[in-house]
Design a protein around this motif. Structure first.
Motif, mmCIF file in Angstrom:
data_model
loop_
_atom_site.group_PDB
_atom_site.id
_atom_site.type_symbol
_atom_site.label_atom_id
_atom_site.label_comp_id
_atom_site.label_asym_id
_atom_site.label_seq_id
_atom_site.Cartn_x
_atom_site.Cartn_y
_atom_site.Cartn_z
ATOM 1 N N UNK A 1 4.633 -20.857 1.012
ATOM 2 C CA UNK A 1 4.545 -19.502 0.497
ATOM 3 C C UNK A 1 3.176 -18.913 0.814
ATOM 4 N N UNK A 2 3.182 -17.709 1.350
ATOM 5 C CA UNK A 2 1.939 -17.032 1.698
ATOM 6 C C UNK A 2 1.618 -16.060 0.572
ATOM 7 N N UNK A 3 0.692 -16.457 -0.313
ATOM 8 C CA UNK A 3 0.463 -15.709 -1.549
ATOM 9 C C UNK A 3 -1.013 -15.596 -1.934
ATOM 10 N N UNK A 4 -1.908 -15.879 -1.018
ATOM 11 C CA UNK A 4 -3.330 -15.798 -1.341
ATOM 12 C C UNK A 4 -3.848 -14.425 -0.915
ATOM 13 N N UNK A 5 -4.081 -13.573 -1.913
ATOM 14 C CA UNK A 5 -4.514 -12.206 -1.631
ATOM 15 C C UNK A 5 -5.948 -12.186 -1.103
ATOM 16 N N UNK A 6 -6.115 -11.640 0.076
ATOM 17 C CA UNK A 6 -7.448 -11.457 0.640
ATOM 18 C C UNK A 6 -7.993 -10.104 0.197
ATOM 19 N N UNK A 7 -7.178 -9.080 0.283
ATOM 20 C CA UNK A 7 -7.479 -7.804 -0.359
ATOM 21 C C UNK A 7 -6.183 -7.037 -0.567
ATOM 22 N N UNK A 8 -6.250 -6.028 -1.447
ATOM 23 C CA UNK A 8 -5.068 -5.244 -1.766
ATOM 24 C C UNK A 8 -4.625 -5.405 -3.199
ATOM 25 N N UNK A 9 -5.488 -5.956 -4.052
ATOM 26 C CA UNK A 9 -5.123 -6.145 -5.448
ATOM 27 C C UNK A 9 -4.691 -7.562 -5.743
ATOM 28 N N UNK A 10 -4.062 -7.749 -6.885
ATOM 29 C CA UNK A 10 -3.580 -9.060 -7.277
ATOM 30 C C UNK A 10 -2.211 -9.312 -6.666
ATOM 31 N N UNK A 11 -1.867 -10.573 -6.501
ATOM 32 C CA UNK A 11 -0.581 -10.919 -5.917
ATOM 33 C C UNK A 11 0.563 -10.464 -6.817
ATOM 34 N N UNK B 1 -2.764 -3.505 11.916
ATOM 35 C CA UNK B 1 -2.962 -2.301 11.115
ATOM 36 C C UNK B 1 -1.697 -1.857 10.386
ATOM 37 N N UNK B 2 -0.560 -2.484 10.684
ATOM 38 C CA UNK B 2 0.704 -2.125 10.049
ATOM 39 C C UNK B 2 1.491 -3.408 9.789
ATOM 40 N N UNK B 3 2.717 -3.292 9.279
ATOM 41 C CA UNK B 3 3.521 -4.470 8.933
ATOM 42 C C UNK B 3 3.649 -5.423 10.127
ATOM 43 N N UNK C 1 1.099 4.680 6.017
ATOM 44 C CA UNK C 1 -0.321 4.531 6.324
ATOM 45 C C UNK C 1 -0.581 3.148 6.923
ATOM 46 N N UNK C 2 -1.868 2.842 7.118
ATOM 47 C CA UNK C 2 -2.226 1.568 7.727
ATOM 48 C C UNK C 2 -2.336 0.474 6.667
ATOM 49 N N UNK C 3 -2.699 -0.736 7.112
ATOM 50 C CA UNK C 3 -2.660 -1.921 6.260
ATOM 51 C C UNK C 3 -3.390 -1.718 4.942
ATOM 52 N N UNK C 4 -2.684 -2.025 3.866
ATOM 53 C CA UNK C 4 -3.267 -1.925 2.523
ATOM 54 C C UNK C 4 -3.353 -3.285 1.845
ATOM 55 N N UNK C 5 -2.627 -4.284 2.375
ATOM 56 C CA UNK C 5 -2.675 -5.634 1.808
ATOM 57 C C UNK C 5 -2.814 -6.647 2.939
ATOM 58 N N UNK C 6 -3.630 -7.651 2.708
ATOM 59 C CA UNK C 6 -3.799 -8.771 3.636
ATOM 60 C C UNK C 6 -3.634 -10.050 2.838
ATOM 61 N N UNK C 7 -2.702 -10.904 3.252
ATOM 62 C CA UNK C 7 -2.357 -12.100 2.487
ATOM 63 C C UNK C 7 -2.340 -13.307 3.413
ATOM 64 N N UNK C 8 -2.938 -14.406 2.977
ATOM 65 C CA UNK C 8 -2.953 -15.669 3.730
ATOM 66 C C UNK C 8 -2.236 -16.768 2.941
#
Length: 266
Positions: A79-89, A130-132, A227-234
């Motif tokens: 599961x890829x659920x570690x928020x790098x930015x964009x708020x909480x998971x 920059x997008x999905x 819009x462009x990327x708002x969340x980045x998750x690892x």
């Protein structure tokens, strides 16, 4: 004026006396931050982090990249659920399950992405973060190193059409590889699923074998509202550094494809 000065001086002397007295008799206290309570709709705990991702190997059984995903059923993913930015998971916004397979010629990637607002990505693959889109980091050199070695690679797969499952773009280490990697993308109302076959030749791999240790990470780029990327998750790294620092990746291991899966795909 002299009377005012005398009064002022007396007040300051008295105040100084109080301050010095307090410093001598009261111990300084550590500042404690107030407790933080996340909003009820947020998920502070993204779940237990897997220690290793698995690469399921078979020399005789290979998934068909056609947008039909039965060959991936029953295999453990991460599961890829570690928020790098964009708020909480929050799995209602973005969540992802990744699985990896291999034969003697290809590494196969499966990604099932939950997205409350899936978008078609029109950026060329080298800019499509920059997008999905999804990214897969993979290397066979398990010794500690930061800068990419020749065996370290970053594969980006870009979904482009909600009606055409063969419309996609791809890059390896930010170099366009259109036509070199086969993929299929199936959109749904709240997400999309991708499977792809990446040739060993693009990953500097000669072969993989069971019990072999590998390194890698998995990434979801999520944009909303046109819009462009708002969340980045690892999966592993908590920083936006996987594209330049291979030491931020996690551990993986090559395992035999289960017999039940071998039989089920015959």
């Amino acid at each position: 004026m002299k009377k005012l000065n005398v009064v002022y001086g007396g007040l300051m002397t008295g105040l100084l006396s109080v301050i010095l007295s307090s410093c001598l008799t009261v111990n300084a206290k550590k500042i404690i931050e107030p407790p933080y309570f996340p909003p009820e709709e947020a998920f502070a705990d993204a779940g237990e982090q897997e220690k290793n991702f698995k690469v399921y190997y078979s020399s005789s059984n290979s998934p068909v990249v056609d947008g039909e995903f039965a060959e991936w059923e029953g295999l453990e993913g991460i599961r890829v659920r570690r928020m790098v930015y964009g708020g909480m998971f929050n799995p209602q916004n973005t969540d992802g399950l990744f699985k990896v397979r291999a034969d003697d010629s290809f590494v196969y990637i499966y990604a099932d992405i939950l997205d409350d607002e899936p978008q078609e990505n029109k950026f060329p693959a080298p800019q499509a973060w920059r997008d999905d889109s999804i990214e897969f980091f993979f290397g066979t050199d398990t010794g500690y190193h930061t800068f990419y070695k020749p065996t370290d690679h970053r594969v980006r797969i870009v979904p482009q059409s909600k009606t055409n499952k063969t419309a996609y773009d791809v890059s390896v280490n930010d170099v366009s590889m259109s036509g070199s990697i086969k993929a299929a993308v199936v959109y749904r109302e709240h997400g999309y699923t991708i499977e792809a076959a990446v040739p060993f030749s693009l990953l500097s791999i000669k072969k993989l074998k069971p019990k072999q240790k590998v390194r890698g990470d998995f990434q979801i780029n999520d944009a909303d509202g046109g819009k462009e990327r708002s969340r980045l998750i690892h999966w592993n790294s908590s920083k936006d550094n996987t594209y330049l620092d291979a030491s931020s990746w996690g551990d993986g291991i090559v395992v035999e494809l289960p017999d039940s899966q071998e039989a089920g795909n015959e």
